[in-house]
Design an enzyme around this catalytic site. Structure first.
Site, PDB file in Angstrom:
ATOM      1  N   SER A  12      10.410   8.234  -2.945  1.00  0.00           N
ATOM      2  CA  SER A  12      10.585   6.918  -3.679  1.00  0.00           C
ATOM      3  C   SER A  12      12.063   6.500  -3.394  1.00  0.00           C
ATOM      4  O   SER A  12      12.575   6.293  -2.569  1.00  0.00           O
ATOM      5  CB  SER A  12      10.029   7.045  -5.109  1.00  0.00           C
ATOM      6  OG  SER A  12      10.025   5.837  -5.798  1.00  0.00           O
TER       7      SER A  12
ATOM      8  N   ASP B 129       1.322   1.383  -0.612  1.00  0.00           N
ATOM      9  CA  ASP B 129       2.038   2.101  -1.533  1.00  0.00           C
ATOM     10  C   ASP B 129       1.859   1.659  -3.012  1.00  0.00           C
ATOM     11  O   ASP B 129       2.157   0.622  -3.164  1.00  0.00           O
ATOM     12  CB  ASP B 129       3.402   1.934  -1.251  1.00  0.00           C
ATOM     13  CG  ASP B 129       4.360   2.718  -2.073  1.00  0.00           C
ATOM     14  OD1 ASP B 129       4.659   3.887  -1.976  1.00  0.00           O
ATOM     15  OD2 ASP B 129       4.818   2.274  -2.882  1.00  0.00           O
TER      16      ASP B 129
ATOM     17  N   HIS C 166       1.637   7.088  -3.897  1.00  0.00           N
ATOM     18  CA  HIS C 166       3.215   7.093  -3.833  1.00  0.00           C
ATOM     19  C   HIS C 166       3.746   8.543  -4.068  1.00  0.00           C
ATOM     20  O   HIS C 166       2.902   9.223  -5.013  1.00  0.00           O
ATOM     21  CB  HIS C 166       3.342   6.371  -5.019  1.00  0.00           C
ATOM     22  CG  HIS C 166       4.840   6.054  -5.062  1.00  0.00           C
ATOM     23  ND1 HIS C 166       5.486   5.126  -4.139  1.00  0.00           N
ATOM     24  CD2 HIS C 166       5.943   6.454  -5.949  1.00  0.00           C
ATOM     25  CE1 HIS C 166       6.640   5.091  -4.321  1.00  0.00           C
ATOM     26  NE2 HIS C 166       7.168   5.844  -5.301  1.00  0.00           N
TER      27      HIS C 166
END
Length: 506
Positions: free
Chosen positions: A204, A300, A367
């Site tokens: 991330s 995502d 994710h």
């Protein structure tokens, strides 16, 4: 009789005051609840998924004691930290550095809030954490990196380890770049300088940091050391949202300006375009010299929720069902998401042509798939052409085979571990809602028991309407009072402020 009247007046005012307080509380909590909801969302997306019954590896937190003298501190001025599990056997001289993710802070308000969480202060960091997925020490869970020296560098600056500045008035330290440098210095002293091979990874916001610092990481080692970088869920796109705005560009503009990120961005980019655009990986990856591997879900989950369909861009809730569950998207909504996937593929087109780079872009609503055991390497992990993410990354790192894995569009992939969302209420909202439902249902009976006579009663709370005075006999019993309106309004406010709960599904 006089006593009853006094008691009645007290009851009326208490109930009315409770209504006003409830509404004010609802308004006051809006900002904080939004920040807390975003924090919970990030925590869930980036949490470790541990197999049931697995003996997890717990690794203690180490604070970088010499960091303060270098000004390398978290947002609140506390020491940064990391977790290190030493390598063994053939992996003793191999190092894997995982940069923690957790969004960004882009204005004073959310940076001040961030100071009260583990993402802005080591005071709130866990003293030990699970090492799973790419950090696991078990060959059956992490076949290629299980016996390496594995490090997780904690994220407490809010600018992907790239900020440089200080806000005196609010005692905010934007020292991400210094934290990166201090951590690398300490790890080099602990043996990383002797590494035969090294992998910089991140998830991330940590995935973005891996891209930003990849070439710096390469420069730490002699040319004889095999060095590569991995970015998981770090391919954040400068995409338009459902209302035509650019949510993420606005956010990144705040990060770059507030935290002084510009000076730490590649000059090859900032000399050609606005610094904010140089915080987007799509404008960076093609110019990175060090071999890099990108792992990303084509849809995502964080970008769908926070960049493409933020609440501010969907005030009437037109996208709510689709946002919560992609199976509820209509054809035009799904086409919007397919366009996002196409934009992602276009963004890596030049990058993918380099023989030293690798890709794994699966058509999932997920994710951070490298840190989770269930998505990294298990029997039912996501696959492209029957190859799991862990195997794909290993094949690429050790040059066993080229990996440029791009999935077919949704819904062709049945190996995804998609994130499903459902609506929930905050605990205080449940309490207020239940209380007011009781008030709403019961107050006509309370009024009756108090013998309110609206033909003679002058109290405005019980005998006034919205636009004109209502004169009603006692037997009619008042049903359209300010209390009704307050009840209805408060219930509406509470029910319109739902927060998300999430779970993984397939």
């Amino acid at each position: 009789m006089e006593r009853k009247k006094i008691m009645k007046q007290v009851l009326i005012w208490v109930l009315s005051l409770w209504g006003v307080v409830g509404i004010c509380l609802s308004r006051y909590e809006d900002g904080m609840q939004e920040l807390k909801a975003k924090e919970s969302f990030l925590s869930y997306l980036e949490k470790d998924a541990v197999s049931p019954g697995a003996n997890t590896l717990m690794v203690p937190l180490t604070l970088i004691q010499g960091a303060a003298s270098k000004g390398a501190v978290c947002l609140d001025g506390t020491l940064p930290g990391y977790h290190l599990d030493p390598g063994f056997g053939s992996g003793s001289n191999s190092w894997l550095i995982e940069l923690e993710g957790g969004g960004w802070c882009y204005n004073i308000k959310n940076c001040v809030f961030r100071k009260t969480t583990r993402r802005g202060s080591s005071k709130f960091m866990e003293k030990q954490i699970n090492f799973t997925g790419i950090l696991s020490n078990k060959p059956e869970e992490n076949p290629d990196f299980f016996n390496w020296n594995r490090v997780k560098l904690r994220y407490c600056d809010g600018a992907s380890f790239a900020g440089e500045g200080h806000n005196e008035a609010n005692q905010l330290y934007f020292r991400g770049q210094r934290i990166w440098s201090a951590a690398m210095e300490e790890l080099m002293a602990k043996g990383m300088q002797n590494a035969e091979q090294a992998l910089l990874s991140g998830c991330s916001a940590g995935g973005l940091a891996s891209i930003l610092h990849c070439d710096e990481f390469r420069d730490l080692f002699p040319k004889t050391t095999k060095v590569k970088c991995l970015s998981d869920a770090g391919l954040f796109l400068d995409a338009t949202n459902v209302a035509g705005g650019r949510t993420l560009r606005d956010m990144y503009s705040g990060v770059v300006t507030l935290q002084g990120v510009q000076k730490n961005l590649p000059n090859t980019c900032t000399s050609q375009m606005d610094p904010t655009l140089c915080f987007f990986p799509q404008n960076l990856v093609a110019n990175i010299k060090t071999p890099m591997f990108l792992v990303n879900a084509a849809y995502d989950a964080w970008q769908v929720q926070e960049s493409l369909i933020p609440s501010s861009a969907d005030p009437h809730g037109t996208w709510r069902d689709c946002k919560m569950d992609h199976s509820h998207c209509n054809s035009s909504q799904m086409q919007f998401l397919q366009d996002f996937r196409n934009q992602m593929l276009n963004a890596v087109n030049v990058f993918s042509k380099s023989s030293q780079n690798g890709l794994f872009i699966n058509s999932c609503f997920a994710h951070c798939q490298s840190e989770r055991q269930d998505t990294w390497y298990e029997n039912d992990s996501p696959r492209i052409e029957n190859k799991a993410i862990a195997v794909s990354v290993g094949d690429w790192f050790f040059d066993r085979t080229a990996v440029k894995a791009i999935d077919c569009p949704y819904p062709c992939d049945n190996t995804c571990h998609n994130i499903d969302f459902k609506m929930g209420l905050m605990h205080w909202e449940v309490l207020v809602l239940v209380s007011w439902l009781l008030v709403y249902l019961m107050h006509p009976f309370w009024i009756s028991s108090l013998h309110v006579d609206c033909e003679t009663e002058t109290n405005i709370f019980f005998c006034s309407g919205v636009t004109s005075t209502i004169t009603i006999s006692q037997s009619t019993r008042l049903t359209f009072t300010l209390l009704n309106l307050l009840s209805a309004l408060l219930i509406f406010l509470i029910c319109s402020k739902c927060t998300m709960e999430f779970q993984f599904g397939q």
